[in-house]
Design a protein around this motif. Sequence first.
Motif, PDB file in Angstrom:
ATOM      1  N   LEU A  94      58.985  40.054  39.023  1.00  0.00           N
ATOM      2  CA  LEU A  94      58.394  41.081  38.134  1.00  0.00           C
ATOM      3  C   LEU A  94      57.704  40.731  36.695  1.00  0.00           C
ATOM      4  O   LEU A  94      56.684  40.678  36.482  1.00  0.00           O
ATOM      5  N   ARG A  95      58.584  39.594  36.109  1.00  0.00           N
ATOM      6  CA  ARG A  95      58.066  38.944  34.907  1.00  0.00           C
ATOM      7  C   ARG A  95      56.636  38.240  35.514  1.00  0.00           C
ATOM      8  O   ARG A  95      55.785  38.378  34.556  1.00  0.00           O
ATOM      9  N   ARG A  96      56.746  37.588  36.515  1.00  0.00           N
ATOM     10  CA  ARG A  96      55.419  36.808  36.953  1.00  0.00           C
ATOM     11  C   ARG A  96      54.258  37.749  37.052  1.00  0.00           C
ATOM     12  O   ARG A  96      53.239  37.399  36.499  1.00  0.00           O
ATOM     13  N   TRP A  97      54.467  38.687  37.713  1.00  0.00           N
ATOM     14  CA  TRP A  97      53.503  39.711  37.950  1.00  0.00           C
ATOM     15  C   TRP A  97      52.901  40.351  36.460  1.00  0.00           C
ATOM     16  O   TRP A  97      51.718  40.362  36.495  1.00  0.00           O
ATOM     17  N   ILE A  98      53.886  40.712  35.518  1.00  0.00           N
ATOM     18  CA  ILE A  98      53.410  41.239  34.240  1.00  0.00           C
ATOM     19  C   ILE A  98      52.632  40.162  33.605  1.00  0.00           C
ATOM     20  O   ILE A  98      51.476  40.252  33.195  1.00  0.00           O
ATOM     21  N   THR A  99      53.157  38.968  33.641  1.00  0.00           N
ATOM     22  CA  THR A  99      52.624  37.697  32.677  1.00  0.00           C
ATOM     23  C   THR A  99      51.349  37.367  33.534  1.00  0.00           C
ATOM     24  O   THR A  99      50.405  37.087  32.806  1.00  0.00           O
ATOM     25  N   GLN A 100      51.396  37.205  34.612  1.00  0.00           N
ATOM     26  CA  GLN A 100      50.318  36.247  35.350  1.00  0.00           C
ATOM     27  C   GLN A 100      48.990  37.539  35.814  1.00  0.00           C
ATOM     28  O   GLN A 100      47.823  37.138  36.105  1.00  0.00           O
ATOM     29  N   GLU A 101      49.384  38.644  36.124  1.00  0.00           N
ATOM     30  CA  GLU A 101      48.408  39.867  36.463  1.00  0.00           C
ATOM     31  C   GLU A 101      47.974  40.887  35.745  1.00  0.00           C
ATOM     32  O   GLU A 101      47.006  41.020  35.262  1.00  0.00           O
ATOM     33  N   LEU A 102      49.095  41.426  35.295  1.00  0.00           N
ATOM     34  CA  LEU A 102      49.017  42.947  34.533  1.00  0.00           C
ATOM     35  C   LEU A 102      48.360  42.523  33.108  1.00  0.00           C
ATOM     36  O   LEU A 102      47.455  43.000  32.846  1.00  0.00           O
ATOM     37  N   ILE A 103      48.964  41.547  32.525  1.00  0.00           N
ATOM     38  CA  ILE A 103      48.512  41.400  31.088  1.00  0.00           C
ATOM     39  C   ILE A 103      46.976  40.805  31.050  1.00  0.00           C
ATOM     40  O   ILE A 103      46.300  41.241  30.224  1.00  0.00           O
ATOM     41  N   PRO A 104      47.030  39.712  31.873  1.00  0.00           N
ATOM     42  CA  PRO A 104      45.305  38.999  31.781  1.00  0.00           C
ATOM     43  C   PRO A 104      44.535  40.484  32.071  1.00  0.00           C
ATOM     44  O   PRO A 104      43.288  40.209  31.499  1.00  0.00           O
ATOM     45  N   SER A 105      44.666  41.038  33.232  1.00  0.00           N
ATOM     46  CA  SER A 105      44.099  42.338  33.767  1.00  0.00           C
ATOM     47  C   SER A 105      43.832  43.225  32.231  1.00  0.00           C
ATOM     48  O   SER A 105      42.619  43.655  31.960  1.00  0.00           O
ATOM     49  N   LEU A 106      44.692  43.559  31.449  1.00  0.00           N
ATOM     50  CA  LEU A 106      44.599  44.333  30.300  1.00  0.00           C
ATOM     51  C   LEU A 106      43.724  43.939  29.169  1.00  0.00           C
ATOM     52  O   LEU A 106      42.774  44.425  28.752  1.00  0.00           O
ATOM     53  N   ARG A 107      43.696  42.510  29.110  1.00  0.00           N
ATOM     54  CA  ARG A 107      43.257  41.775  28.049  1.00  0.00           C
ATOM     55  C   ARG A 107      41.691  41.544  28.474  1.00  0.00           C
ATOM     56  O   ARG A 107      40.817  41.465  27.697  1.00  0.00           O
ATOM     57  N   ALA A 108      41.473  41.319  29.764  1.00  0.00           N
ATOM     58  CA  ALA A 108      39.923  41.370  30.297  1.00  0.00           C
ATOM     59  C   ALA A 108      39.253  42.698  30.005  1.00  0.00           C
ATOM     60  O   ALA A 108      38.036  42.345  29.744  1.00  0.00           O
ATOM     61  N   ARG A 109      39.636  43.710  30.244  1.00  0.00           N
ATOM     62  CA  ARG A 109      39.349  44.977  30.024  1.00  0.00           C
ATOM     63  C   ARG A 109      38.889  45.109  28.771  1.00  0.00           C
ATOM     64  O   ARG A 109      37.936  45.641  28.283  1.00  0.00           O
ATOM     65  N   GLN A 110      39.836  44.859  27.660  1.00  0.00           N
ATOM     66  CA  GLN A 110      39.613  44.921  26.272  1.00  0.00           C
ATOM     67  C   GLN A 110      38.450  44.060  25.945  1.00  0.00           C
ATOM     68  O   GLN A 110      37.621  44.118  25.100  1.00  0.00           O
ATOM     69  N   ALA A 111      38.346  42.934  26.455  1.00  0.00           N
ATOM     70  CA  ALA A 111      37.060  41.901  25.990  1.00  0.00           C
ATOM     71  C   ALA A 111      35.776  42.523  26.634  1.00  0.00           C
ATOM     72  O   ALA A 111      34.887  42.139  26.109  1.00  0.00           O
ATOM     73  N   ALA A 112      35.757  43.097  27.747  1.00  0.00           N
ATOM     74  CA  ALA A 112      34.515  43.602  28.344  1.00  0.00           C
ATOM     75  C   ALA A 112      33.809  44.579  27.373  1.00  0.00           C
ATOM     76  O   ALA A 112      34.019  45.239  26.606  1.00  0.00           O
TER      77      ALA A 112
END
Length: 112
Positions: A94-112
Amino acid sequence: MSTHYYETRHFFRHGRLLRATLIGHEPWFAARDLARLLGISANVRLYEGLDPDQWRNGLIKCGRGMVSEELMLSESGCYDLMIRRFYHPENRNLRRWITQELIPSLRARQAA
């Protein structure tokens, strides 16, 4: 008078919802959703034992456009629950999923 609420993104793991948002540049998670992913009762006071900067109450927009008050956990508060308070070997995944997928997806959307 306007009410400030946070827009959340919806992420799913094993069919369970985890609502997340960025406040400033920091990820925050709906505590109730995280509790479901961890198999913890919703009656547990998740904020107990966390530092004051690891949790907050906030208004978040729900699926049907309604706004509800939710306990939100910071990224470090999330990890604190998974690793220290409610440790289970599956929490590593779960930690890996949050760290490696969820958070980068959140940040990529903010940067767009």
